[in-house]
Design a protein around this motif. Structure first.
Motif, mmCIF file in Angstrom:
data_model
loop_
_atom_site.group_PDB
_atom_site.id
_atom_site.type_symbol
_atom_site.label_atom_id
_atom_site.label_comp_id
_atom_site.label_asym_id
_atom_site.label_seq_id
_atom_site.Cartn_x
_atom_site.Cartn_y
_atom_site.Cartn_z
ATOM 1 N N UNK A 1 1.039 -1.405 0.231
ATOM 2 C CA UNK A 1 -0.465 0.240 0.051
ATOM 3 C C UNK A 1 0.635 0.891 0.529
ATOM 4 N N UNK A 2 0.460 1.648 -0.950
ATOM 5 C CA UNK A 2 1.152 3.358 -0.704
ATOM 6 C C UNK A 2 3.024 2.995 -0.832
ATOM 7 N N UNK A 3 3.441 1.290 -1.698
ATOM 8 C CA UNK A 3 4.996 1.604 -2.032
ATOM 9 C C UNK A 3 5.918 0.371 -0.576
ATOM 10 N N UNK A 4 4.167 0.450 0.497
ATOM 11 C CA UNK A 4 5.370 -0.237 2.070
ATOM 12 C C UNK A 4 4.383 -1.576 2.163
ATOM 13 N N UNK A 5 4.938 -2.999 1.824
ATOM 14 C CA UNK A 5 4.379 -4.339 1.770
ATOM 15 C C UNK A 5 3.351 -4.522 3.306
ATOM 16 N N UNK A 6 2.316 -4.890 2.990
ATOM 17 C CA UNK A 6 0.816 -4.256 3.936
ATOM 18 C C UNK A 6 1.353 -4.881 5.536
ATOM 19 N N UNK A 7 2.013 -6.289 5.251
ATOM 20 C CA UNK A 7 2.496 -6.721 6.956
ATOM 21 C C UNK A 7 3.285 -6.051 7.817
ATOM 22 N N UNK A 8 4.218 -5.109 6.811
ATOM 23 C CA UNK A 8 4.973 -4.012 7.472
ATOM 24 C C UNK A 8 4.345 -2.788 8.055
ATOM 25 N N UNK A 9 2.805 -2.563 7.250
ATOM 26 C CA UNK A 9 2.358 -1.214 7.784
ATOM 27 C C UNK A 9 1.259 -2.199 8.841
ATOM 28 N N UNK A 10 1.105 -3.422 8.964
ATOM 29 C CA UNK A 10 -0.110 -4.416 10.569
ATOM 30 C C UNK A 10 -1.123 -3.458 10.671
ATOM 31 N N UNK A 11 -0.858 -2.577 11.837
ATOM 32 C CA UNK A 11 -2.321 -2.624 11.716
ATOM 33 C C UNK A 11 -3.099 -1.061 11.615
ATOM 34 N N UNK A 12 -1.573 -0.493 11.271
ATOM 35 C CA UNK A 12 -1.432 0.720 10.407
ATOM 36 C C UNK A 12 -2.854 0.666 9.508
ATOM 37 N N UNK A 13 -2.328 -0.555 8.610
ATOM 38 C CA UNK A 13 -3.407 -1.369 7.315
ATOM 39 C C UNK A 13 -4.825 -1.564 7.628
ATOM 40 N N UNK A 14 -4.363 -2.340 9.374
ATOM 41 C CA UNK A 14 -6.038 -2.451 8.971
ATOM 42 C C UNK A 14 -6.792 -1.997 9.648
ATOM 43 N N UNK A 15 -6.536 -0.683 10.092
ATOM 44 C CA UNK A 15 -7.372 0.492 10.008
ATOM 45 C C UNK A 15 -7.699 1.138 9.298
ATOM 46 N N UNK A 16 -7.149 1.151 7.996
ATOM 47 C CA UNK A 16 -7.496 2.176 6.843
ATOM 48 C C UNK A 16 -8.903 1.001 5.637
ATOM 49 N N UNK A 17 -8.700 -0.669 6.256
ATOM 50 C CA UNK A 17 -9.249 -1.187 5.137
ATOM 51 C C UNK A 17 -10.373 -1.712 5.943
ATOM 52 N N UNK A 18 -11.157 -1.837 4.687
ATOM 53 C CA UNK A 18 -12.779 -2.347 5.196
ATOM 54 C C UNK A 18 -12.882 -3.275 4.129
ATOM 55 N N UNK A 19 -13.712 -4.539 5.060
ATOM 56 C CA UNK A 19 -13.434 -5.780 4.255
ATOM 57 C C UNK A 19 -14.861 -6.343 4.690
ATOM 58 N N UNK A 20 -15.585 -6.877 3.128
ATOM 59 C CA UNK A 20 -16.801 -7.808 3.661
ATOM 60 C C UNK A 20 -16.667 -9.179 2.725
ATOM 61 N N UNK A 21 -16.684 -9.703 3.714
ATOM 62 C CA UNK A 21 -15.916 -11.155 2.827
ATOM 63 C C UNK A 21 -17.587 -11.811 2.335
ATOM 64 N N UNK A 22 -16.878 -13.072 1.247
ATOM 65 C CA UNK A 22 -18.066 -13.516 1.404
ATOM 66 C C UNK A 22 -19.393 -15.107 2.316
ATOM 67 N N UNK A 23 -19.217 -14.732 2.901
ATOM 68 C CA UNK A 23 -19.443 -15.844 4.039
ATOM 69 C C UNK A 23 -19.373 -14.687 4.897
ATOM 70 N N UNK A 24 -20.599 -14.306 5.403
ATOM 71 C CA UNK A 24 -20.861 -13.219 5.988
ATOM 72 C C UNK A 24 -20.825 -14.030 7.508
ATOM 73 N N UNK A 25 -20.242 -13.613 8.319
ATOM 74 C CA UNK A 25 -20.506 -14.844 9.623
ATOM 75 C C UNK A 25 -21.001 -14.326 10.712
ATOM 76 N N UNK A 26 -22.391 -13.951 11.112
ATOM 77 C CA UNK A 26 -23.084 -12.273 12.664
ATOM 78 C C UNK A 26 -22.728 -13.665 14.076
ATOM 79 N N UNK A 27 -22.696 -12.352 14.559
ATOM 80 C CA UNK A 27 -23.232 -13.190 15.828
ATOM 81 C C UNK A 27 -24.755 -13.309 16.601
ATOM 82 N N UNK A 28 -25.129 -14.736 16.134
ATOM 83 C CA UNK A 28 -26.317 -14.528 15.841
ATOM 84 C C UNK A 28 -27.860 -13.774 17.144
ATOM 85 N N UNK A 29 -27.266 -13.335 18.126
ATOM 86 C CA UNK A 29 -27.406 -13.074 19.150
ATOM 87 C C UNK A 29 -27.956 -10.979 19.632
#
Ligand SMILES: Nc1ncnc2c1ncn2[C@@H]1O[C@H](COP(=O)(O)OP(=O)(O)OP(=O)(O)O)[C@@H](O)[C@H]1O
Length: 296
Positions: free
Chosen positions: A60-88
Motif C-alpha cells: 500500500x503506497x509502496x509499503x508491504x501490508x505486513x510491514x504496515x500491520x495494524x496501520x493497514x487494518x485501520x484503513x481498510x474495510x472488508x466484506x467477506x463472501x460468507x459473512x458470519x454474524x453473531x446470532x444474538x
C-alpha cells in the motif's frame, strides 16, 4: 494512493488458487470478474492481509501490508463472501461491536452507525436480531460494518448478491460517491453491476489476471463479435450448436430474435450489436453461458 498486488501466488496443497497475479489498483471502483473458482476470494483475502501469500507481495503506497500491520487494518474495510454474524446481536449492537474492534470512540461510533443505518435503510430494524433479517438486509449490515472506519481501501466480495434491484441501485450510487478518493475492489457475478459501478476491471481465470482496463478498453476486444438475428424457432437448436447464443427473445409467428457471439456473422441477415461487459464475460467463460431468455 495505490494498492499494488505483485506477483501474488497462493498454493493450497495441489491446487494453485492464485497464480502470479499482478494488479495496480488506483482510486475508484475496480470490478474483479471471474467464474466460480477463478481465485477472486483468495486474491481478495490476500489483498486484505487475511491470508499469507505463498509468493509475492501486496503493497500500500509502496509499503508491504505486513510491514504496515495494524496501520493497514485501520484503513481498510472488508466484506467477506460468507459473512458470519453473531446470532444474538441486534443490528445496532453488532455495528457497535465492530466499531469498538476498529478502535472508534463511543461518540464517533454512535454518529457513524446512525448515518450508516440511514444510508442503508436499516434504521427501522436497528433493534432487531440479525438472524431475523432478510438476506438482502443482512448483506446491507455487512456492507455497513465494512464502512464503519471510513476505509481508504474497501474490499467487497460479492456485495450485491441477495440485494433486490432497488437496493442494488442505491448501493451502486453510494459506492460511486464513496470511491471518488478511495480504492474499492469488488467481486461480483452480476456483470451488469460491475458495468455500472466500476471505472476499471480486472478479469481472473484459473488464478491469473487475464485482462484489465476500463470497461471501454475491455469491450474493444469484443468489437465485431456480437450479433443479433431473427430466426425461426425450429432452427434455434441448430444455431446453438454453431454459435454462442447469449440471449433469446420470442417474437411473433414462431420467430425468435437471438443475440450471439462469433468472430464473423454466422446467421443470415445478422446485425452487429454494441458489445456489453456480459458479452465479454460469456466469451471468456463459455461454461457460464446460459442462453437466457432476455432482450436480444
Ligand atoms: N483453503 C483452501 N484449500 C484448498 N483449496 C482452496 C482453498 N480455498 C480455495 N481453494 C480452491 O482455490 C480455487 C479458487 O477459489 P476462490 O474461492 O478463490 O475462487 P473464487 O473466484 O472466489 O470463486 P467463487 O466465485 O466461487 O467464490 C478453487 O478451486 C477453490 O476450490
Amino acid at each position: 494512493m495505490e494498492l499494488c498486488i505483485e506477483n501474488l501466488t497462493k498454493q493450497f496443497k495441489d491446487k494453485r488458487a492464485v497464480d502470479h497475479a499482478s494488479l495496480t489498483i488506483t482510486p475508484g471502483v475496480w470490478g474483479l470478474l471471474g467464474a466460480n473458482g477463478a481465485g477472486k476470494t483468495t486474491l481478495m483475502r490476500m489483498a486484505a492481509g487475511l491470508m499469507t501469500p505463498t509468493e509475492g507481495t501486496v503493497k500500500y503506497d509502496g509499503v508491504p501490508i505486513d510491514v504496515l500491520g495494524k496501520g493497514y487494518r485501520d484503513i481498510f474495510g472488508y466484506l467477506p463472501q460468507e459473512f458470519g454474524f453473531y446470532p444474538e446481536f441486534t443490528v445496532y449492537d453488532y455495528l457497535d461491536y465492530v466499531a469498538a474492534l476498529k478502535g472508534l470512540s463511543r461518540k464517533d461510533a454512535k454518529g457513524k452507525i446512525d448515518r450508516l443505518l440511514e444510508t442503508f435503510s436499516l434504521a427501522d430494524v436497528r433493534r432487531k436480531k440479525i438472524t431475523k433479517l432478510s438476506g438482502g438486509m443482512k448483506r446491507r449490515v455487512g456492507i455497513a460494518q465494512a464502512l464503519l472506519n471510513d476505509p481508504e481501501v474497501l474490499i467487497l466480495d460479492e456485495p450485491t448478491s441477495g440485494l433486490d434491484p432497488g437496493e442494488r441501485v442505491r448501493f451502486r450510487n453510494l459506492l460511486s460517491e464513496f470511491a471518488a478518493d478511495r480504492i474499492v475492489l469488488i467481486s461480483t457475478h452480476i456483470v451488469s453491476d460491475v458495468e455500472y459501478i466500476a471505472s476499471r476491471n480486472a478479469v481472473m481465470k484459473e488464478g491469473r489476471i487475464i485482462a484489465q482496463g476500463t470497461t471501454d478498453e475491455l469491450l474493444w476486444e469484443m468489437e465485431g463479435k456480437v450479433w443479433s438475428a431473427l430466426i425461426e424457432e425450429r432452427d434455434l437448436h441448430r444455431y446453438e450448436q454453431k454459435v454462442r447464443v447469449v440471449s433469446i427473445r420470442n417474437e411473433e409467428r414462431g420467430a425468435v430474435s437471438i443475440r450471439y457471439l462469433a468472430d464473423a456473422p454466422a446467421v443470415p441477415d445478422s446485425r452487429p450489436k454494441e458489445p456489453r461487459l456480459e458479452d465479454l464475460y460469456l466469451w471468456l467463460f463459455p461454461q457460464e453461458h446460459t442462453g437466457g431468455k432476455e432482450g436480444a
